[in-house]
Write a protein that holds these residues in place. Structure first.
Motif, short mmCIF file in Angstrom:
data_model
loop_
_atom_site.label_atom_id
_atom_site.label_comp_id
_atom_site.label_asym_id
_atom_site.label_seq_id
_atom_site.Cartn_x
_atom_site.Cartn_y
_atom_site.Cartn_z
N PHE A 128 -15.24 23.14 13.93
CA PHE A 128 -15.15 22.31 15.27
C PHE A 128 -16.13 23.01 16.27
CE2 PHE A 128 -12.01 25.68 15.19
CZ PHE A 128 -12.17 26.32 16.18
N GLN A 129 -16.55 22.22 17.15
CA GLN A 129 -17.63 22.96 17.98
C GLN A 129 -17.33 22.33 19.59
OE1 GLN A 129 -21.61 21.64 16.79
NE2 GLN A 129 -21.40 19.63 17.37
N LYS A 130 -17.94 22.89 20.59
CA LYS A 130 -17.50 22.31 22.00
C LYS A 130 -18.11 21.17 21.79
CE LYS A 130 -20.11 24.06 25.84
NZ LYS A 130 -20.79 25.09 26.69
N ALA A 131 -17.57 20.15 22.60
CA ALA A 131 -17.93 18.93 22.66
C ALA A 131 -19.36 18.97 23.61
CB ALA A 131 -17.05 17.87 23.62
N SER A 132 -20.18 17.71 23.50
CA SER A 132 -21.40 18.03 24.21
C SER A 132 -21.29 17.47 25.51
CB SER A 132 -22.38 17.13 23.41
OG SER A 132 -22.07 15.85 23.65
N GLY A 133 -22.39 18.30 26.51
CA GLY A 133 -22.48 17.55 27.83
C GLY A 133 -21.60 17.95 28.77
N GLN A 134 -21.21 17.42 29.73
CA GLN A 134 -20.10 17.68 30.62
C GLN A 134 -18.84 17.91 30.29
OE1 GLN A 134 -21.61 18.47 33.76
NE2 GLN A 134 -19.85 19.07 34.65
N LEU A 135 -18.42 17.09 29.19
CA LEU A 135 -17.16 17.23 28.65
C LEU A 135 -16.79 18.50 28.19
CD1 LEU A 135 -16.53 13.78 26.73
CD2 LEU A 135 -15.18 14.61 28.66
N GLY A 136 -17.88 19.21 27.75
CA GLY A 136 -17.62 20.27 26.95
C GLY A 136 -17.45 21.27 27.84
N LYS A 137 -17.55 21.16 29.15
CA LYS A 137 -17.52 22.28 30.19
C LYS A 137 -15.93 22.81 30.36
CE LYS A 137 -21.96 22.08 31.73
NZ LYS A 137 -23.08 22.17 32.80
N LEU A 138 -15.15 21.64 29.99
CA LEU A 138 -13.85 21.61 30.39
C LEU A 138 -12.98 23.05 29.98
CD1 LEU A 138 -11.59 19.96 31.82
CD2 LEU A 138 -10.74 19.21 29.35
N GLY A 139 -12.51 23.80 31.12
CA GLY A 139 -11.78 25.06 30.54
C GLY A 139 -12.59 26.17 30.99
N GLU A 140 -14.04 26.00 31.35
CA GLU A 140 -14.89 26.86 31.63
C GLU A 140 -14.64 27.42 33.20
OE1 GLU A 140 -18.92 25.84 30.99
OE2 GLU A 140 -18.61 25.79 28.81
N GLY A 141 -15.40 28.58 33.69
CA GLY A 141 -15.39 28.91 34.98
C GLY A 141 -16.59 28.26 35.31
N HIS A 142 -17.08 28.45 36.88
CA HIS A 142 -18.16 27.73 37.33
C HIS A 142 -19.04 28.86 38.37
CE1 HIS A 142 -16.86 23.86 35.97
NE2 HIS A 142 -15.44 24.13 36.63
N PRO A 143 -20.27 28.95 37.95
CA PRO A 143 -21.06 29.80 38.66
C PRO A 143 -20.90 29.42 40.21
CG PRO A 143 -22.44 28.86 36.98
CD PRO A 143 -20.95 28.10 37.02
N GLY A 144 -20.84 30.74 41.03
CA GLY A 144 -20.57 30.58 42.52
C GLY A 144 -19.28 30.17 42.98
N GLN A 145 -18.21 29.87 41.97
CA GLN A 145 -16.83 29.53 42.33
C GLN A 145 -16.26 30.92 42.91
OE1 GLN A 145 -15.01 26.48 40.16
NE2 GLN A 145 -12.87 26.87 41.07
N LYS A 146 -15.40 30.70 43.67
CA LYS A 146 -14.60 31.80 44.38
C LYS A 146 -13.47 32.19 43.74
CE LYS A 146 -16.61 32.01 48.91
NZ LYS A 146 -16.60 31.05 49.91
N GLY A 147 -12.87 33.21 43.90
CA GLY A 147 -11.47 33.92 43.33
C GLY A 147 -11.52 34.16 41.98
N GLY A 148 -12.62 34.65 41.37
CA GLY A 148 -12.90 35.23 40.18
C GLY A 148 -13.16 34.13 39.05
N ARG A 149 -13.45 32.90 39.60
CA ARG A 149 -13.41 31.56 38.70
C ARG A 149 -14.81 31.27 38.31
NH1 ARG A 149 -8.93 30.05 37.18
NH2 ARG A 149 -7.18 30.21 38.43
N ASN A 150 -15.62 32.37 38.34
CA ASN A 150 -17.24 31.96 38.35
C ASN A 150 -17.67 32.28 36.81
OD1 ASN A 150 -16.39 34.79 38.99
ND2 ASN A 150 -18.59 35.32 39.29
N ARG A 151 -16.84 33.03 36.18
CA ARG A 151 -17.49 33.17 34.60
C ARG A 151 -17.35 31.90 33.85
NH1 ARG A 151 -13.72 36.61 36.12
NH2 ARG A 151 -14.52 38.71 37.23
N VAL A 152 -18.50 31.60 33.64
CA VAL A 152 -18.56 30.26 32.66
C VAL A 152 -17.74 30.66 31.25
CG1 VAL A 152 -20.05 28.80 31.52
CG2 VAL A 152 -20.66 29.73 33.69
N GLU A 153 -17.97 31.75 30.61
CA GLU A 153 -17.54 32.04 29.61
C GLU A 153 -16.16 32.37 29.43
OE1 GLU A 153 -19.03 31.65 26.67
OE2 GLU A 153 -20.74 30.79 27.79
#
Ligand code: HEM
Length: 348
Positions: free
Chosen positions: A297-322
Motif C-alpha cells: 500500500f501507499q499514500k494516495a496521490s495528489g490532494q487526497l493523499g494529504k488526508l490526516g497530515e498537518g498543514h504548514p503554517g497552521q496554528k495550535g501545533g498542527r503544522n507538522r505535515v508528517e
C-alpha cells in the motif's frame, strides 16, 4: 482508513464483549454505531474536563439524539441477542461479567453490565481504530520503515495461516517496535489521566518537590509526556528503531531506553491502567501483519493523499505535515489516511 478501521475494530469489540457480529464491515445497518461511539467519547471528554457541564446532559442528550439512540439501540440489540444464548455458551465478556445466572431483560438498562458494555465497546473499538489508522499513516510515509516491516513479515511466515498468536508473531521485533512508536507519537487516548490523591492521606502529597493540596486533581497527559525531548530524543520523528535493543549498546544508550520505557504510557500506568493492553497489541499485530502479507500500500496521490497530515503554517501545533493529526476527545478522533492498495507482487 479511518472508517474502515472503525468498522473492523467495532466488529471485533462486539464479538469479544457479547459474542455477536455487529457486521458493520459488510452491512449498513449498524454503521452509525462506530461514529456514535466517537460522539459519546466527545461528550464524556467535556464532562471529564468540565464536570459542571454534565448538568446540561438532558439538553445535550436531546441535541445528540440521533447518535445517542443509535448507540443505545446497537448495544441493546447485541446484549439482548447474547442473553438468548446460555451464559457459558460463548467465551466472551458477557460469560464472565453477567453475574451468576445471567441477567433479566427488564433490568438490563439499570444493570452494572449495561454500564460496563457502554464503557467496554468504545474502550476496545475507538482506541484501536485510532491506533490502526495512525500506523497505516506512518507506514505510508516512511518507505524505510515500511520495507523493513514488510520484509520481516514476509520472511517470518510462509503462509497466511501462520499469522496468529504465538511465538512467531511475538518474535516479530520490528512489528512490535513499529506499534510502540505509533502509540508513542499518536496515543489513542489523548485525554489527561486525572488522579486525585486519596482523601485519607496522612502524608502531604508531593510532586516534583511541590506539595499538592488535598482535593486537587493532578494529571500527566500521555501525548505530552511521550513528546518530551528529555525522554524521547527527536520526539516528533517516527523512528521504531528507538525501541530496538542493539547488540553493542553503550551504558548511555541503555539508560536512555530504560527512561523511555518508564515514560511510555499510552495505556496509563498503575491500578487503573488499561485491561485490554494484551488484546490491543494482539489485534494490531494481526491486522498489520495480515495486511502486509497480502498487500502493498501507499499514500494516495495528489490532494487526497494529504488526508490526516498537518498543514504548514497552521496554528495550535498542527503544522507538522508528517504528523498524524489527532483530535482530543479523550479517545482520539481522526480522519485519514487515504491509501491505495495492490495485491502483493502486482505493483502499482
Ligand atoms: C491501543 C489501544 C488502547 C489504548 C491506547 C487504551 C488506553 C487505555 C487507557 C489510557 C486507559 C486508562 C484510563 C484511565 O485510567 O483513566 C484504559 C482503560 C481501560 N481499557 Fe484500554 N486502551 C486500548 C485498548 C483497549 C481494548 C482493546 C480493551 C478491551 C478489550 C480495553 C479495555 C479497557 C478497560 C476495561 C479499561 C479500564 C480499566 C480499569 O479502570 O480498571 N482497552 N485504556
Amino acid at each position: 482508513m479511518s472508517p474502515l478501521c472503525e468498522r473492523l475494530t467495532t466488529d471485533i469489540a462486539g464479538q469479544l464483549a457479547f459474542g455477536q457480529p455487529l457486521n458493520t464491515q459488510v452491512e449498513a445497518t449498524n454503521r452509525l454505531f462506530p461514529r456514535a461511539m466517537v460522539s459519546m467519547n466527545g461528550l464524556v471528554n467535556i464532562f471529564m474536563s468540565w464536570p459542571m457541564v454534565s448538568r446540561t446532559w438532558p439538553l445535550l442528550r436531546r441535541l445528540n439524539k440521533r447518535n445517542g439512540l443509535t448507540f443505545i439501540k446497537a448495544i441493546q440489540d447485541i446484549v439482548q441477542r447474547r442473553m438468548t444464548i446460555p451464559q457459558d455458551g460463548k467465551h466472551d465478556f458477557y460469560s464472565i461479567a453477567a453475574g451468576d445466572g445471567g441477567l433479566a431483560a427488564d433490568t438490563l438498562r439499570n444493570s452494572e453490565l449495561w454500564a460496563e458494555a457502554v464503557f467496554f465497546l468504545p474502550a476496545g473499538g475507538t482506541t484501536l481504530s485510532a491506533a490502526l489508522s495512525a500506523i497505516f499513516f506512518y507506514l505510508s510515509r516512511d518507505l524505510n520503515v515500511y520495507s523493513r516491516l514488510a520484509t520481516e513479515i514476509r520472511t517470518t511466515f510462509s503462509s497466511e495461516d501462520q499469522i496468529k498468536s504465538g511465538a512467531q508473531l511475538s518474535g516479530c521485533k520490528y512489528l512490535r517496535a513499529t506499534i510502540d512508536e505509533t502509540l508513542r507519537v499518536a496515543p489513542p487516548f489523548t485525554g489527561t489521566l486525572w488522579r486525585e490523591p486519596y482523601s485519607d492521606y496522612n502524608q502531604p502529597f508531593v510532586v516534583d518537590g511541590k506539595v499538592i493540596p488535598r482535593g486537587t486533581m493532578v494529571g500527566v497527559n500521555p501525548y505530552c509526556i511521550m513528546h518530551n525531548e528529555e525522554y524521547f530524543p527527536e520526539p516528533f520523528r517516527f523512528r521504531p528503531e528507538r525501541w530496538l535493543e542493539s547488540e553493542q549498546e553503550s551504558i548511555d544508550e541503555e539508560k536512555q531506553r530504560v527512561t523511555m520505557r518508564a515514560a511510555f504510557a499510552p495505556f496509563a500506568l498503575g491500578e487503573t491502567g488499561c485491561l485490554g493492553k494484551g488484546m490491543a497489541y494482539h489485534e494490531m499485530s494481526l491486522v498489520v501483519a495480515k495486511t502486509l502479507w497480502r498487500f502493498d500500500f501507499q499514500k494516495a496521490s495528489g490532494q487526497l493523499g494529504k488526508l490526516g497530515e498537518g498543514h504548514p503554517g497552521q496554528k495550535g501545533g498542527r503544522n507538522r505535515v508528517e504528523e498524524y493529526q489527532l483530535l482530543d476527545l479523550a479517545v482520539a478522533d481522526h480522519d485519514g489516511p487515504n491509501l491505495t492498495f495492490s495485491p502483493i507482487g502486482n505493483g502499482f
